[in-house]
Design a protein around this motif. Structure first.
Motif, PDB file in Angstrom:
ATOM      1  N   TRP A   1      34.266  35.136  50.224  1.00 46.30           N
ATOM      2  CA  TRP A   1      35.551  35.823  50.374  1.00 46.30           C
ATOM      3  C   TRP A   1      36.723  34.929  50.038  1.00 46.30           C
ATOM      4  N   ASN A   2      36.637  33.634  50.351  1.00 46.09           N
ATOM      5  CA  ASN A   2      37.774  32.784  49.997  1.00 46.09           C
ATOM      6  C   ASN A   2      37.920  32.670  48.482  1.00 46.09           C
ATOM      7  N   LEU A   3      36.837  32.857  47.747  1.00 41.59           N
ATOM      8  CA  LEU A   3      36.912  32.847  46.283  1.00 41.59           C
ATOM      9  C   LEU A   3      37.549  34.132  45.761  1.00 41.59           C
ATOM     10  N   THR A   4      37.206  35.259  46.380  1.00 40.81           N
ATOM     11  CA  THR A   4      37.791  36.526  45.915  1.00 40.81           C
ATOM     12  C   THR A   4      39.260  36.614  46.299  1.00 40.81           C
ATOM     13  N   ASP A   5      39.627  35.990  47.409  1.00 40.36           N
ATOM     14  CA  ASP A   5      40.995  36.109  47.915  1.00 40.36           C
ATOM     15  C   ASP A   5      42.003  35.184  47.238  1.00 40.36           C
ATOM     16  N   ARG A   6      41.538  34.201  46.496  1.00 35.71           N
ATOM     17  CA  ARG A   6      42.464  33.191  45.949  1.00 35.71           C
ATOM     18  C   ARG A   6      43.655  33.780  45.197  1.00 35.71           C
ATOM     19  N   PRO A   7      43.466  34.728  44.265  1.00 36.82           N
ATOM     20  CA  PRO A   7      44.647  35.224  43.547  1.00 36.82           C
ATOM     21  C   PRO A   7      45.476  36.223  44.365  1.00 36.82           C
ATOM     22  N   LEU A   8      45.024  36.555  45.562  1.00 35.29           N
ATOM     23  CA  LEU A   8      45.730  37.529  46.397  1.00 35.29           C
ATOM     24  C   LEU A   8      46.615  36.863  47.447  1.00 35.29           C
ATOM     25  N   ALA A   9      46.282  35.638  47.778  1.00 34.82           N
ATOM     26  CA  ALA A   9      46.962  34.954  48.880  1.00 34.82           C
ATOM     27  C   ALA A   9      48.459  34.825  48.617  1.00 34.82           C
ATOM     28  N   ASN A  10      49.241  35.105  49.635  1.00 34.74           N
ATOM     29  CA  ASN A  10      50.697  34.956  49.597  1.00 34.74           C
ATOM     30  C   ASN A  10      51.362  35.777  48.500  1.00 34.74           C
ATOM     31  N   ARG A  11      50.791  36.933  48.207  1.00 33.28           N
ATOM     32  CA  ARG A  11      51.373  37.825  47.199  1.00 33.28           C
ATOM     33  C   ARG A  11      51.593  39.192  47.805  1.00 33.28           C
ATOM     34  N   CYS A  12      52.579  39.849  47.316  1.00 37.53           N
ATOM     35  CA  CYS A  12      52.853  41.232  47.693  1.00 37.53           C
ATOM     36  C   CYS A  12      52.721  42.064  46.425  1.00 37.53           C
ATOM     37  N   PHE A  13      51.868  43.046  46.459  1.00 40.33           N
ATOM     38  CA  PHE A  13      51.619  43.869  45.285  1.00 40.33           C
ATOM     39  C   PHE A  13      52.439  45.148  45.371  1.00 40.33           C
ATOM     40  N   ASP A  14      52.948  45.570  44.234  1.00 39.79           N
ATOM     41  CA  ASP A  14      53.772  46.780  44.202  1.00 39.79           C
ATOM     42  C   ASP A  14      52.940  48.047  44.347  1.00 39.79           C
TER      43      ASP A  14
ATOM     44  N   GLU B   1      47.782  47.628  41.104  1.00 44.63           N
ATOM     45  CA  GLU B   1      48.031  46.235  40.740  1.00 44.63           C
ATOM     46  C   GLU B   1      47.091  45.303  41.504  1.00 44.63           C
ATOM     47  N   LEU B   2      46.936  45.550  42.791  1.00 42.98           N
ATOM     48  CA  LEU B   2      45.995  44.761  43.592  1.00 42.98           C
ATOM     49  C   LEU B   2      44.583  44.889  43.043  1.00 42.98           C
ATOM     50  N   GLN B   3      44.171  46.109  42.742  1.00 40.42           N
ATOM     51  CA  GLN B   3      42.821  46.346  42.214  1.00 40.42           C
ATOM     52  C   GLN B   3      42.619  45.625  40.892  1.00 40.42           C
ATOM     53  N   ASP B   4      43.633  45.609  40.050  1.00 37.09           N
ATOM     54  CA  ASP B   4      43.531  44.921  38.761  1.00 37.09           C
ATOM     55  C   ASP B   4      43.339  43.421  38.950  1.00 37.09           C
ATOM     56  N   VAL B   5      44.147  42.809  39.807  1.00 38.12           N
ATOM     57  CA  VAL B   5      44.052  41.364  40.049  1.00 38.12           C
ATOM     58  C   VAL B   5      42.711  41.016  40.698  1.00 38.12           C
ATOM     59  N   LEU B   6      42.325  41.767  41.718  1.00 42.49           N
ATOM     60  CA  LEU B   6      41.064  41.508  42.402  1.00 42.49           C
ATOM     61  C   LEU B   6      39.878  41.773  41.473  1.00 42.49           C
ATOM     62  N   GLY B   7      39.954  42.820  40.687  1.00 41.55           N
ATOM     63  CA  GLY B   7      38.876  43.127  39.733  1.00 41.55           C
ATOM     64  C   GLY B   7      38.673  42.020  38.715  1.00 41.55           C
ATOM     65  N   ARG B   8      39.774  41.472  38.196  1.00 40.99           N
ATOM     66  CA  ARG B   8      39.665  40.357  37.236  1.00 40.99           C
ATOM     67  C   ARG B   8      39.046  39.134  37.897  1.00 40.99           C
ATOM     68  N   GLN B   9      39.435  38.840  39.152  1.00 33.72           N
ATOM     69  CA  GLN B   9      38.872  37.689  39.857  1.00 33.72           C
ATOM     70  C   GLN B   9      37.374  37.883  40.079  1.00 33.72           C
ATOM     71  N   CYS B  10      36.987  39.071  40.485  1.00 34.99           N
ATOM     72  CA  CYS B  10      35.563  39.345  40.736  1.00 34.99           C
ATOM     73  C   CYS B  10      34.756  39.286  39.445  1.00 34.99           C
ATOM     74  N   ALA B  11      35.303  39.828  38.361  1.00 37.89           N
ATOM     75  CA  ALA B  11      34.611  39.756  37.068  1.00 37.89           C
ATOM     76  C   ALA B  11      34.432  38.306  36.649  1.00 37.89           C
ATOM     77  N   TRP B  12      35.442  37.478  36.868  1.00 35.90           N
ATOM     78  CA  TRP B  12      35.332  36.052  36.540  1.00 35.90           C
ATOM     79  C   TRP B  12      34.274  35.384  37.417  1.00 35.90           C
ATOM     80  N   LEU B  13      34.283  35.689  38.724  1.00 39.97           N
ATOM     81  CA  LEU B  13      33.307  35.083  39.627  1.00 39.97           C
ATOM     82  C   LEU B  13      31.876  35.415  39.222  1.00 39.97           C
ATOM     83  N   GLU B  14      31.660  36.606  38.692  1.00 44.78           N
ATOM     84  CA  GLU B  14      30.316  36.985  38.256  1.00 44.78           C
ATOM     85  C   GLU B  14      29.825  36.109  37.103  1.00 44.78           C
ATOM     86  N   THR B  15      30.734  35.395  36.448  1.00 44.29           N
ATOM     87  CA  THR B  15      30.354  34.490  35.348  1.00 44.29           C
ATOM     88  C   THR B  15      30.271  33.037  35.818  1.00 44.29           C
ATOM     89  N   GLN B  16      30.385  32.819  37.131  1.00 43.11           N
ATOM     90  CA  GLN B  16      30.428  31.461  37.684  1.00 43.11           C
ATOM     91  C   GLN B  16      29.297  31.224  38.687  1.00 43.11           C
TER      92      GLN B  16
END
Length: 148
Positions: free
Chosen positions: A98-111, A115-130
């Motif tokens: 979870w700390n890996l998925t949360d990294r791009p979300l921390a201390n951000r406010c999404f409009d 937008e949140l789903q897009d950022v989290l989705g990109r992070q999760c897609a990247w994690l699947e390659t790591q």
């Protein structure tokens, strides 16, 4: 002090995650709800993606969450489950992801939720390659390694 009206509003997005501590393989699923039905659908899709069946078994480690309930007919063929003792998140490898998925979300406010789903989705897609990063965070020293 002035009193200000507040209009609470909530939108929800949930993340289901599956990790293999030994190989580092991972799958992340963004879903709109945490329910028994949603969980059953995600587990069925997960099982299909891995080719789980009579000749290919997958062990799914679950906590005691109320939605971790198989359908009446049971989980898909090839999915075996083990339930962790109550109140033991430290035993669940995916908890450390979870700390890996949360990294791009921390201390951000999404409009918006989109937008949140897009950022989290990109992070999760990247994690699947790591896989090495996933293994570093989820492979406990006591985890039983596969012997096949």
């Amino acid at each position: 002090p002035a009193i200000r009206p507040v209009q609470p509003r909530y939108e929800w997005l949930y993340l289901y995650a599956f990790v293999c501590p030994e190989s580092g393989a991972s799958q992340f699923w963004l879903v709109p709800e945490v329910t028994k039905q949603a969980y059953q659908l995600v587990v069925a899709a997960f099982a299909a993606s891995l080719g789980a069946g009579p000749d290919h078994h997958v062990l799914l480690v679950e906590d005691g969450a109320g939605f971790h309930v198989p359908p009446v007919e049971g989980h898909p063929p090839g999915i075996e489950t083990i339930t962790l003792p109550p109140y033991s998140p430290e035993l669940q490898p995916v908890e450390r992801a979870w700390n890996l998925t949360d990294r791009p979300l921390a201390n951000r406010c999404f409009d918006s939720l989109d937008e949140l789903q897009d950022v989290l989705g990109r992070q999760c897609a990247w994690l699947e390659t790591q896989p090495d990063l996933i293994t570093q965070h989820t492979l406990f020293h006591w985890w039983p390694l596969c012997t096949n």
